[in-house]
Design an enzyme around this catalytic site. Structure first.
Site, PDB file in Angstrom:
ATOM      1  N   MET A   1      -3.466   8.403  12.161  1.00  0.00           N
ATOM      2  CA  MET A   1      -4.504   8.615  11.137  1.00  0.00           C
ATOM      3  C   MET A   1      -5.609   9.528  11.638  1.00  0.00           C
ATOM      4  O   MET A   1      -6.789   9.281  11.414  1.00  0.00           O
ATOM      5  CB  MET A   1      -5.092   7.274  10.693  1.00  0.00           C
ATOM      6  CG  MET A   1      -4.063   6.259  10.236  1.00  0.00           C
ATOM      7  SD  MET A   1      -4.709   4.578  10.105  1.00  0.00           S
ATOM      8  CE  MET A   1      -4.970   4.171  11.847  1.00  0.00           C
TER       9      MET A   1
ATOM     10  N   LYS B   1      -5.237   2.356  -0.764  1.00  0.00           N
ATOM     11  CA  LYS B   1      -5.675   2.878   0.518  1.00  0.00           C
ATOM     12  C   LYS B   1      -5.231   4.327   0.703  1.00  0.00           C
ATOM     13  O   LYS B   1      -4.243   4.627   1.345  1.00  0.00           O
ATOM     14  CB  LYS B   1      -5.201   2.014   1.687  1.00  0.00           C
ATOM     15  CG  LYS B   1      -5.953   0.708   1.797  1.00  0.00           C
ATOM     16  CD  LYS B   1      -5.829   0.132   3.191  1.00  0.00           C
ATOM     17  CE  LYS B   1      -6.811  -0.999   3.393  1.00  0.00           C
ATOM     18  NZ  LYS B   1      -6.822  -1.493   4.774  1.00  0.00           N
TER      19      LYS B   1
ATOM     20  N   ASP C   1       0.841  -1.196   0.000  1.00  0.00           N
ATOM     21  CA  ASP C   1       0.000   0.000   0.000  1.00  0.00           C
ATOM     22  C   ASP C   1       0.875   1.244   0.000  1.00  0.00           C
ATOM     23  O   ASP C   1       2.090   1.172  -0.041  1.00  0.00           O
ATOM     24  CB  ASP C   1      -0.988  -0.012   1.178  1.00  0.00           C
ATOM     25  CG  ASP C   1      -0.287  -0.101   2.523  1.00  0.00           C
ATOM     26  OD1 ASP C   1       0.761   0.554   2.698  1.00  0.00           O
ATOM     27  OD2 ASP C   1      -0.785  -0.810   3.414  1.00  0.00           O
TER      28      ASP C   1
END
Length: 508
Positions: A173, A58, A36
């Site tokens: 995140m 992603k 990713d």
């Protein structure tokens, strides 16, 4: 269980050198690597020839594949008998959803191994000069997800308890939910003036750090246009950044530097750039190989077969030394045949290559310029002496011509040739078009001409225009002269023909 294996590997926070040895082994063994965006693509260079790579994306606002589809992809690949490495940013067990992938593999009887990685929760703050614990501030820390499933009707985060905790709080995140995070902590009792830091693309060349407090950090993020991926640190340890920041203060930090040197010679330059905080991108536009022209081969072999007849043998590069002795071995010519010859090496690296073979040199001119070389040798040369000059096929005729004018008997042989290389060039063109390459280094005239030609072959109509946004660095005046004649402006010039001098010129 199936004989196929799946490695669920933590790639670390971004710096490719932070991957574990076991993780690197898994990449090297894989038939397929599924990766990713948070796994540094430079790690893919370690894949074995012919291995397949699959990008599963992603991004914050969209996924190339949903997690359930990634899980099934790993199963499908393994059931085809392939060794699969799933490369995930950070540590796969820290909000990496490795449990879901492992569960489905186990249900299908597929062997798997979880390879831990260095989590961004600790590494990214460290690269920003923020240790997550410090005896003067805290002896504990908590790692919290910055976002949860959007369809949740409640939060699993106990905000009041988290706000009252004395340790460092680390949110992964969480840029999109930063306002909610700050508001919830203050409402839970965390002092509004608690220091906060956001670190974007931590450990990467693009690393960027923004500091503030729970009160003002949201507005600072908006004003700066600060976006994910980022790690958020809340706590008194943030105060240490001003004193302990180390990565962002390196002299070449934030610069992506193109290395055009042949791969066999590039390692020293790459290491020095990266030690000084830059990111070295290799595009070896030169590949060396034995001379391919029949007439050059015949002249070369004829000279090597009468090696004992020469009074002097001149080597102008490490490549020349390597090719010379490799051909001697192929011809079964005993090295002792050159016992009566005196050796000249142009530059300390060339001399070191000879000395590594137990051979001492008479002279080491610092740069390959005909006049400088002749000036250093003149007191020792005598008319009538026989000189073997082992060079590349593109070497100028100036030096042998001048030697002949001095009464020397000169034999020039093409001991190797430089071949244009374009492998990996698409990535370089993409960097250039996005303005993400800052410096281009040239270590010889042939790297200049080959880069421009390689860009043309890669579909670039105007290579000079594409390179306008880059600084140009050259080893030696001859290389700089070639660059300027080609239309490039030379910004950094290393007057000595050494990697040390070139690197120093970039930040002196």
């Amino acid at each position: 269980m199936s004989k196929a294996s799946v490695y669920l590997v933590g790639a670390g926070p971004g710096d490719p050198k932070l991957i574990t040895l076991r993780g690197l082994e898994a990449i090297q063994r894989a038939d397929v690597v599924v990766y990713d965006r948070l796994a540094n693509p430079r790690l893919l260079r370690h894949m074995k020839p012919g291995a397949e790579k699959i990008f599963v994306g992603k991004l914050p606002d969209k996924h190339m594949l949903k997690q359930e589809e990634i899980n099934q992809l790993l199963v499908d690949l393994a059931l085809q008998g392939k060794t699969v490495t799933r490369l995930k940013g950070g540590d796969p067990s820290v909000f990496g959803r490795v449990g879901e992938e492992a569960e489905l593999l186990a249900e299908h009887g597929i062997r798997y191994e979880i390879v831990p990685g260095i989590t961004s929760a600790i590494a990214v703050p460290a690269y920003a000069g923020i240790p997550v614990t410090h005896r003067d501030f805290t002896s504990s820390f908590s790692i919290v997800t910055g976002h949860e499933y959007k369809n949740k009707t409640y939060s699993n985060v106990n905000w009041p308890n988290l706000a009252q905790a004395s340790g460092t709080l680390i949110f992964l995140m969480g840029v999109a939910n930063l306002e909610t995070i700050c508001k919830s902590l203050v409402e839970g009792g965390k002092p509004a003036d608690t220091p906060v830091a956001l670190i974007r693309w931590g450990t990467w060349m693009e690393q960027e750090t923004l500091t503030g407090t729970l009160t003002d950090i949201v507005e600072k993020v908006r004003a700066a246009g600060f976006q994910s991926p980022a790690v958020t640190i809340v706590g008194q340890v943030v105060k240490l950044r001003e004193k302990l920041a180390w990565f962002e203060t390196k002299p070449l930090f934030g610069r992506r530097i193109l290395v055009t040197r042949a791969r066999s010679q590039a390692s020293e330059l790459v290491v020095q750039i990266e030690e000084l905080g830059g990111e070295a991108v290799e595009f070896p536009v030169i590949r060396t190989q034995p001379s391919s022209r029949p007439e050059a081969q015949q002249a070369r072999d004829a000279a090597l077969n009468r090696l004992g007849s020469f009074d002097w043998i001149v080597f102008t590069s490490v490549n020349g030394v390597d090719a010379f002795f490799e051909r001697l071995k192929e011809l079964r010519v005993d090295i002792r045949a050159m016992a009566g010859a005196r050796l000249v090496a142009v530059g300390p690296k060339t001399a070191a290559a000879l000395e590594a073979r137990g051979l001492l040199v008479e002279a080491i001119p610092p740069v390959f310029q005909g006049d400088a070389l002749l000036e250093s040798l003149a007191p020792q040369l005598k008319a009538g002496e026989r000189v073997l000059l082992a060079t590349a096929d593109i070497a100028r005729t100036y030096l042998p011509d001048k030697m002949r004018e001095m009464g020397l008997d000169v034999t020039k042989i093409d001991i190797y040739e430089n071949v244009l290389e374009t492998e990996g060039g698409d990535e370089i063109v993409d960097f250039l078009r996005k303005g993400q390459l800052h410096i281009v280094t040239f270590t010889s005239s042939s790297t200049v001409t080959n880069l421009l030609e390689a860009l043309k072959r890669l579909g670039v109509e105007s290579p000079l225009e594409l390179l306008q946004g880059c600084k140009i660095a050259c080893i030696g005046p001859m290389t700089a002269q070639t660059a300027e004649k080609a239309g490039l402006k030379v910004d950094y010039l290393a007057k000595e023909a050494t990697v040390d001098a070139l690197v120093q010129s970039l930040y002196a």
